[in-house]
Design a protein around this motif. Structure first.
Motif, PDB file in Angstrom:
ATOM      1  N   ILE A 276     -37.943 142.832 -11.391  1.00 56.13           N
ATOM      2  CA  ILE A 276     -37.952 143.211 -12.702  1.00 56.13           C
ATOM      3  C   ILE A 276     -39.350 143.626 -13.049  1.00 56.13           C
ATOM      4  O   ILE A 276     -39.870 144.452 -13.902  1.00 56.13           O
ATOM      5  CB  ILE A 276     -37.421 142.110 -13.740  1.00 56.13           C
ATOM      6  N   LYS A 277     -40.171 142.613 -12.484  1.00 53.58           N
ATOM      7  CA  LYS A 277     -41.801 143.009 -12.594  1.00 53.58           C
ATOM      8  C   LYS A 277     -42.362 144.145 -11.856  1.00 53.58           C
ATOM      9  O   LYS A 277     -43.165 144.967 -12.487  1.00 53.58           O
ATOM     10  CB  LYS A 277     -42.591 141.636 -11.831  1.00 53.58           C
ATOM     11  N   LEU A 278     -41.976 144.435 -10.696  1.00 56.31           N
ATOM     12  CA  LEU A 278     -42.361 145.708  -9.875  1.00 56.31           C
ATOM     13  C   LEU A 278     -42.171 146.864 -10.593  1.00 56.31           C
ATOM     14  O   LEU A 278     -43.161 147.801 -10.743  1.00 56.31           O
ATOM     15  CB  LEU A 278     -41.629 145.505  -8.544  1.00 56.31           C
ATOM     16  N   PHE A 279     -40.803 146.851 -11.128  1.00 58.56           N
ATOM     17  CA  PHE A 279     -40.381 148.243 -11.829  1.00 58.56           C
ATOM     18  C   PHE A 279     -40.645 148.259 -13.445  1.00 58.56           C
ATOM     19  O   PHE A 279     -40.193 148.839 -14.166  1.00 58.56           O
ATOM     20  CB  PHE A 279     -38.982 148.778 -11.427  1.00 58.56           C
ATOM     21  N   LYS A 280     -41.239 146.859 -13.994  1.00 59.16           N
ATOM     22  CA  LYS A 280     -41.669 146.869 -15.444  1.00 59.16           C
ATOM     23  C   LYS A 280     -40.332 147.169 -16.124  1.00 59.16           C
ATOM     24  O   LYS A 280     -40.168 147.982 -16.973  1.00 59.16           O
ATOM     25  CB  LYS A 280     -42.924 147.909 -15.714  1.00 59.16           C
ATOM     26  N   LEU A 281     -39.292 146.208 -15.731  1.00 58.26           N
ATOM     27  CA  LEU A 281     -37.930 146.515 -16.434  1.00 58.26           C
ATOM     28  C   LEU A 281     -37.871 145.432 -17.522  1.00 58.26           C
ATOM     29  O   LEU A 281     -36.848 144.706 -17.737  1.00 58.26           O
ATOM     30  CB  LEU A 281     -36.732 146.370 -15.246  1.00 58.26           C
ATOM     31  N   ARG A 282     -38.785 145.603 -18.631  1.00 60.97           N
ATOM     32  CA  ARG A 282     -38.609 144.788 -19.788  1.00 60.97           C
ATOM     33  C   ARG A 282     -37.419 145.035 -20.350  1.00 60.97           C
ATOM     34  O   ARG A 282     -37.005 146.121 -20.513  1.00 60.97           O
ATOM     35  CB  ARG A 282     -39.671 145.097 -20.751  1.00 60.97           C
ATOM     36  N   ALA A 283     -36.479 143.814 -20.850  1.00 63.76           N
ATOM     37  CA  ALA A 283     -35.171 144.144 -21.542  1.00 63.76           C
ATOM     38  C   ALA A 283     -35.337 144.753 -22.634  1.00 63.76           C
ATOM     39  O   ALA A 283     -36.342 144.381 -23.680  1.00 63.76           O
ATOM     40  CB  ALA A 283     -34.451 142.770 -21.501  1.00 63.76           C
TER      41      ALA A 283
END
Ligand code: SAM
Length: 345
Positions: free
Chosen positions: A22-29
């Motif tokens: 989630i952090k690596l690909f900046k996957l903010r919900a």
């Protein structure tokens, strides 16, 4: 023997955690898209265990997001995994999982509400409806705003044996808001009994697997989440067209706290409402003073069979719509009132 079993068992190599992905690909919900992610792989393993034996299976996962359930599915030894994800931000993370399980994953960037699953699996997996289910599974944790319309669509596909169910009686394991899960599986006479209970249970064996508290997801949704498993029945408990059953069930549950005759009445135009409703209930052998929640699927079968006969005898009946009649009546009253006001000027 033990060695050959070891060779046959697939495990994903060590990968970054879901939190790191989630952090690596900046996957903010995205809140507007009701994105809530599962980070705990023990819970995703439990969802996958409840979907049945996935060894050598062809699986479609809907809405994989950052991929917790995806990892559990791959570790269950599937032959092939099709991922249908609408949000393009998740594709690189899913691609990373695909690279870790060479030749097993197919990624589709698409919307499951419109994506055609009727050609998604190899043709040789097709089974006759009366056979055991094919080795194909559908699994998914989707936003609640998608999972409810989707299950209605798939129930209609089951009744017509088309869409994904052209491959046979594919089992599905899907998440729902806890209250919706309870409605889908509610038995006769319970508070949660509703339209969804009848529509799901006349076509499938429906099993409420377990509930996950909202705090297990990131960000935490307002509600708890229930996992429901569906297996289409060989013989549906009501053998009438889906739309006819939907109309009868919807009308009866229109007044869920009243006696069921109230809902049956609105299947008929005003002029003949009382007489026809009484006739329908009598022929179906249904006590008019039962509440909708007290009616079994068998009661609904009888009601639908009698309504079908009445529609065959009066071809205009099925098209009759109570709400349209109400609207027309309101409009007539409004224009009469306007005319009276004009005359008094
Ligand atoms: N399955 C992941 C999990 O359990 O952590 C993500 C769950 S999140 C509640 C729902 C996922 O479904 C998101 O990845 C979202 O982008 C995706 N999604 C939403 N609507 C979709 C649709 N119509 N078709 C395919 N995917 C969809």
């Amino acid at each position: 023997m033990a060695a050959s079993r070891q060779v046959a068992t697939f495990r994903l190599p060590p990968l970054p955690t879901i939190g790191e992905i989630i952090k690596l690909f900046k996957l903010r919900a995205v809140k507007q898209l009701s994105q809530n992610f599962l980070l705990d792989l023990r819970l995703s393993d439990k969802i996958v265990r409840n979907s049945g034996n996935l060894k050598d299976a062809h699986v479609c996962e809907v809405g994989p997001g950052p991929g917790a359930i995806t990892r559990s599915i791959l570790n269950a030894g599937v032959a092939e995994l099709l991922l249908v994800e609408k949000d393009p931000r998740f594709i690189p993370g899913l691609q990373m999982l695909s690279d870790a399980a060479p030749g097993k994953v197919r990624i589709v960037h698409g919307d499951i509400l419109t994506y055609k699953l009727e050609k998604a699996f190899p043709q040789h997996l097709k089974k006759k409806w009366g056979d055991d289910p094919p080795n194909i599974h559908i699994i998914g944790n989707l936003p609640f705003s998608v999972s409810t319309p989707l299950i209605i669509k798939w129930l209609e596909n089951i009744s017509e044996r088309n869409g994904p169910f052209s491959y046979g009686r594919i089992p599905m394991t899907l998440t729902f808001q806890k209250e919706v899960g309870e409605r889908l599986t509610a038995s006769t006479g319970t508070r949660q009994r509703s339209r969804l209970s009848i529509m799901a249970q006349y076509l499938c064996t429906v099993h409420n697997c377990f509930t996950i508290p909202g705090q297990a997801f990131v960000p935490k949704p307002e509600v708890d989440v229930t996992i429901v498993h569906f297996t289409p029945l060989v013989k549906p408990k009501i053998e009438q067209p889906f739309k006819l059953i939907e109309k009868v069930v919807q009308s009866v549950f229109q007044f869920r706290r009243k006696y069921c005759h109230q809902g049956v009445r609105i299947l008929f135009p005003e002029a003949e409402r009382l007489k026809k409703a009484e006739q329908m209930l009598m022929l179906a052998d249904v006590d008019p003073t039962l509440r909708p929640t007290q009616l079994s699927v068998f009661h609904f079968k009888n009601l639908c069979d009698v309504y079908r006969k009445m529609c065959d005898e009066d071809p205009k009946l099925f098209a009759y719509n109570y709400r349209d009649e109400l609207k027309q009546k309101k409009n007539r009253n409004k224009s009469n009132l306007e005319r009276t006001e004009d005359n008094s000027l």
